[in-house]
Design an enzyme around this catalytic site. Structure first.
Site, PDB file in Angstrom:
ATOM      1  CB  ILE A 277      -0.971   0.021   1.212  1.00  0.00           C
ATOM      2  CG1 ILE A 277      -0.224  -0.320   2.495  1.00  0.00           C
ATOM      3  CG2 ILE A 277      -2.138  -0.925   0.978  1.00  0.00           C
ATOM      4  CD1 ILE A 277      -1.084  -0.263   3.727  1.00  0.00           C
TER       5      ILE A 277
ATOM      6  CB  VAL B 261       6.958   2.247  -2.419  1.00  0.00           C
ATOM      7  CG1 VAL B 261       8.430   1.879  -2.577  1.00  0.00           C
ATOM      8  CG2 VAL B 261       6.078   1.131  -2.930  1.00  0.00           C
TER       9      VAL B 261
ATOM     10  N   GLY C 180      11.600   5.399   0.890  1.00  0.00           N
ATOM     11  CA  GLY C 180      13.029   5.187   0.836  1.00  0.00           C
ATOM     12  C   GLY C 180      13.470   3.987   1.658  1.00  0.00           C
ATOM     13  CG  PHE C 181      10.861   2.883   4.677  1.00  0.00           C
ATOM     14  CD1 PHE C 181      10.124   1.728   4.613  1.00  0.00           C
ATOM     15  CD2 PHE C 181      10.252   4.106   4.404  1.00  0.00           C
ATOM     16  CE1 PHE C 181       8.778   1.789   4.297  1.00  0.00           C
ATOM     17  CE2 PHE C 181       8.913   4.150   4.091  1.00  0.00           C
ATOM     18  CZ  PHE C 181       8.164   3.001   4.027  1.00  0.00           C
ATOM     19  N   GLY C 182      11.737   1.166   2.185  1.00  0.00           N
ATOM     20  CA  GLY C 182      11.219  -0.125   1.750  1.00  0.00           C
ATOM     21  C   GLY C 182       9.735  -0.007   1.473  1.00  0.00           C
ATOM     22  CE  LYS C 183       8.240  -3.056  -3.154  1.00  0.00           C
ATOM     23  NZ  LYS C 183       8.328  -4.278  -3.969  1.00  0.00           N
TER      24      LYS C 183
ATOM     25  CG  ASP D  96       9.996  13.611   6.919  1.00  0.00           C
ATOM     26  OD1 ASP D  96       9.893  14.605   6.162  1.00  0.00           O
ATOM     27  OD2 ASP D  96      10.151  12.449   6.484  1.00  0.00           O
TER      28      ASP D  96
END
Ligand SMILES: *[C@@H]1O[C@H](CO)[C@@H](O)[C@H](O)[C@H]1NC(C)=O
Ligand SMILES: *[C@@H]1O[C@H](CO)[C@@H](O)[C@H](O)[C@H]1NC(C)=O
Ligand SMILES: *[C@@H]1O[C@H](CO)[C@@H](O)[C@H](O)[C@H]1NC(C)=O
Length: 864
Positions: free
Chosen positions: A534, A536, A538-541, A653
């Site tokens: 659901i 994506v 920078g860290f992954g999914k 952030d």
């Protein structure tokens, strides 16, 4: 209706204030000779609460010198007593004459800083008081670092001293070279005998005598309530009560509530206000409304303690809702043993609103290597009470001296996370201590002035606000007993499923949230099937998934195992989120750390991110009111981060993809991977790299690498304009002056042309001009170039709520303006009491696609 609530809250606050005033007043008149000493100070001085601290010089014997701290950490509650110190290079004592029959509170205040160019890290010392060892080989600087706080207060309750002569001796540790001892403040306050006996948990009929021991306060919590500072504690004893939520275990944290106005707190003859103030007894935490859920879980708190000591655990109860016996009956467990079966508060007190406390003692053994103290409550189903529920209003944990009269434990071990941060900065900022010192000074001046500006804003409104505001600031800086002595890194101690490797997660954080096995996660996500993705980043999914036999929908964030950055952010997220619980923060359910995987499991958020409801999607546009409510929710979450926790936590952030929406459109702030706790950060200047997302970055942070909570305020200002204009923070396809939404919106606002760029869906009847004006002014102030000119998150929250009022009651500006004065109180109650409904929903999707490029490192060239 809303207005009524406000008025009620004003009244309620006034009543509390007046009660407090009366208590403090009467208490002062009957307490005999307290010593409030500002050590190393040559004259009397007044702290920020208006309390007088005397010079210590007439009481000291032995060699000592005095010194001023070279810089003032912004988190210090007051200059007095922390900015002056007395330094001892050999054993020296304070000699005080005290009343011979009275128990005494002794508080020692330490602010590890540079004094006369002495190295704070070489200070190790012992403190004794009339034969009791209070501290041994104590390092204030290691302790402060491990607890991520600038200063430390140690509180002891000394048994009465028959001779009437109290000697407090400081001895530099002989096992370290060039060691010295220091102290900034000493309080010796006569106290009523608050200790009697306690039942030893797990030993039938074994009673332990509390009166023959000296005790150390380890934790003191206003359960289900908020921070109560020394100025508001009863009977002039000046204790500090902290919010209990950071110590709650697991995702089930029950509900909090406070006494309705028709319930008054009536102290019985055997419980006085010196036991605990009205503020503590008038708020509580219970398990929640659902008997099924309640019978399946324990309401649990976890504390880190030193092993090989006996602890007195004091439970404060006051029934605030029910009136009859056998309505709410529960078992009390301490360290997995039954301390009290079938507790029935009404059964004990006979009446609603009557305070009561119960003491239980437990010896914490060193067997398992895990020095934790667990407290748990569970409904006594066998009694068939009317409600399956439990209740707690306050909790104190005291350590008793051992048989040799010792109370000292080892220095805590700083968590791996902090050590890593230290090492990272040591490389960048190593040079001479002088260079480091002057850099710190710059940072500190910024912080201090910022705080002062905040006070001015608050004082401008009205007296209620002034008091409440002050309180909230205290709770921001002086609050929360630390997560005591956290975190040696955990090796698979809890379960066999954790395959052996050393964990990145501190044991406390690990204890606070649930562990998942990799097979559970694989099963829940169809083995990480692409169809489940659901989001994506920078860290992954991020995957959606099901756990607990398919009964619970969750969002599962799987970090890219190859990224080194991932490890840090994984740790930060767990460390932060496991200790923070708030309706407007996304909740972490647990994590999985197996076979090199770093997986986080969150509540599923049915409505995804705020951004996807604003633009570039085919979702129906949100109404203006919905948008405003979402902004208010997110502002609450951020306000809680900035002030509700022990330290200012800076999110770093803030953006529309990090504001998630549950199925009821409740906003939740997510993604704490970059968060930092404020003062610690400034102290050790971790910020050698600027992080965040383009388009939302505080220009001042960018220019000066100086991170404050005002950086979040700036980013939030961009979010507000994004919500209003429904366009991305950065859009490179537009003409140059329009690329950055922050700049462009400010430009339009200053020209009075904002209406030209607002979302066409909002035009017409949706926003009335007054509401729009308030909203735009607020956003504009958030984007001020200098952090000092930006409002606090609390002020932003006021203004947005005000804007909402203007939407509902156009033309009632003046009424609302008066009511607004109470918002500080409302907010405080709201932010701290709002944890009620544990929501089920969230998709922590971050850094989605488009123009919000997350950039990882911007190395500070000047720092080298
Ligand atoms: C606790 O006591 C046991 C037995 O006396 C001892 O072996 C152990 O080292 C002690 N632990 C600590 C942390 O002092
Ligand atoms: C609650 O805690 C007690 C004591 O540790 C334990 O025996 C019991 O199984 C726990 N109950 C639940 C539902 O977790
Ligand atoms: C604390 O010290 C006193 C005085 O030395 C002693 O009588 C008492 O038993 C000690 N307490 C414990 C729990 O050992």
């Amino acid at each position: 209706m809303v207005i009524n609530t406000y008025i009620y809250i004003i009244l309620f606050s006034l009543i509390l204030l007046s009660l407090n005033t009366i208590q403090v007043f009467s208490a002062n008149s009957n307490s005999s000779n307290p010593y409030i000493l500002s050590c190393g100070s040559s004259k009397d001085s007044i702290d920020s609460d208006g309390r007088k601290w005397s010079s210590d010089s007439q009481y000291i014997s032995g060699n000592s010198t005095t010194a001023k701290a070279q810089y003032q950490d912004p988190s210090l509650p007051s200059e007095v007593p922390y900015m002056s110190a007395r330094i001892f290079s050999s054993s020296s004592s304070y000699k005080l004459s005290v009343s011979p029959k009275q128990r005494l509170w002794l508080r020692l205040h330490f602010y590890p800083s540079s004094y006369n160019s002495l190295d704070k890290s070489s200070s190790y010392f012992d403190v004794t008081a009339n034969g009791f060892t209070l501290l041994k080989n104590f390092s204030a600087s290691i302790t402060a670092e491990a607890l991520t706080q600038a200063y430390i207060v140690k509180e002891f309750s000394l048994i009465p001293i028959a001779s009437g002569n109290l000697n407090i001796t400081f001895t530099p540790s002989s096992s370290h070279n060039n060691s010295f001892a220091f102290v900034n403040g000493i309080e010796v306050i006569p106290m009523p005998e608050l200790f009697q006996t306690a039942n030893m948990v797990g030993f039938d009929d074994q009673i332990i005598d509390e009166q023959s021991s000296t005790l150390q306060t380890m934790f003191r919590l206003n359960v289900g309530g908020q921070y109560v500072g020394p100025a508001n504690d009863s009977a002039g004893i000046k204790r500090t009560w902290y919010d209990d939520s950071p110590y709650l275990f697991g995702a089930a944290f029950g509900v909090t509530f406070q006494a309705e106005k028709n319930v008054s707190i009536q102290y019985p003859s055997n419980v006085s206000e010196s036991v605990a103030p009205v503020d503590v007894y008038s708020t509580a935490r219970s398990m929640g409304p659902d008997p099924k859920i309640n019978s399946n879980y324990n309401l649990t708190w976890v504390f880190q303690v030193d092993s090989n000591f006996t602890y007195v655990v004091r439970f404060h109860f006051c029934e605030l809702q029910l009136t009859k016996v056998n309505q709410r009956v529960f078992d009390i467990y301490v360290n997995n043993q039954t301390a009290q079966p079938a507790a029935d508060v009404i059964g004990w007190t006979g009446k609603i609103g009557v305070p009561l406390y119960k003491d239980y003692a437990v010896f914490v053994r060193d067997e398992t290597g895990d020095d934790e103290l667990w407290v748990a409550l569970h409904p006594t189903v066998s009694m068939k009470p009317e409600f399956y529920d439990a209740l707690l209003n306050g909790l104190e944990i005291f350590k008793m001296n051992d048989t040799r009269g010792n109370l000292a434990g080892p220095n805590p071990v700083p968590s791996q996370m902090l050590q890593d941060a230290e090492e990272a900065t040591a490389g960048a900022n190593n040079p001479s201590p002088r260079a480091g010192g002057s850099k710190n000074k710059g940072l500190v001046i910024g912080g201090v002035t910022g705080g002062a500006a905040g006070v001015v804003v608050a004082a401008a409104v009205c007296i209620v606000v002034y008091h409440r505001k002050k309180k909230s600031q205290e709770s921001g800086v002086g609050a929360w007993l630390p997560l005591y002595g956290t975190s040696t890194t955990m090796t698979s101690r809890k379960s066999g499923t954790n395959t052996g490797s050393t964990s990145h997660v501190s044991s406390l954080a690990a204890a606070l949230c649930r562990h998942f096995s990799l097979s559970e996660i694989k099963h829940g996500t169809k083995n990480f099937d692409e169809s489940q993705v659901i989001g994506v980043g920078g860290f992954g999914k991020v995957y959606k998934g099901l756990i607990d036999g398919g009964s619970m929908k969750v969002a599962i964030k799987r970090s890219n195992p190859s990224s080194e950055q991932g490890v840090n952010e994984f740790q930060t997220e767990i460390e932060m989120l496991s200790k923070l619980r708030h309706r407007h923060l996304v909740s972490l359910i647990g994590f999985c750390e197996e076979e090199g995987e770093m997986i986080l499991v969150y509540d599923y958020m049915a409505n995804g991110t705020l951004r996807e409801h604003l633009y570039k999607s085919n979702k129906p546009p949100l109404s203006w009111k919905q948008r405003l409510e979402i902004c208010i929710g997110a502002a609450r979450g951020l306000h809680y981060l900035h002030t509700g926790a022990r330290y200012t936590i800076i999110h770093r952030d803030v953006k529309t993809t990090n504001i998630l929406l549950d199925e009821n459109w409740v906003a939740k702030v997510s993604d704490f991977g970059l968060s930092k706790t404020g003062p610690n950060l400034q102290q050790t200047h971790v910020s050698t790299m600027v992080k965040g997302s383009f388009g939302y970055l505080d220009p001042e942070y960018f220019r000066r690498q100086q991170l404050t909570e005002k950086s979040d305020v700036y980013s939030f200002g961009v979010v507000l304009f994004e919500v209003l204009c429904a366009r991305p923070a950065l859009n490179a396809t537009l003409p140059k002056e329009q690329v950055s939404l922050g700049d462009w919106a400010l430009h339009c606002q200053k020209r009075g042309a904002l209406h030209e760029i607002i979302d066409p869906h909002l035009k017409g009847a949706q926003i009335n001009p007054e509401c729009l004006k308030k909203f735009a002014e607020t956003a504009e102030k958030c984007l001020s170039d200098h952090g000092l000119d930006r409002p606090s998150m609390g002020d932003v929250l006021w203004n947005l709520e005000f804007a909402l009022q203007l939407l509902d009651h156009p033309g009632e500006g003046s009424v609302v303006a008066e009511v607004r004065a109470s918002d500080a109180c409302a907010m405080h109650i709201a932010t701290l009491g709002i944890e009620e409904e544990s929501s089920t929903a969230s998709v922590p999707v971050d850094g989605l696609t488009d123009s919000s490029v997350v950039f990882s490192q911007f190395v500070n060239q000047q720092g080298r």
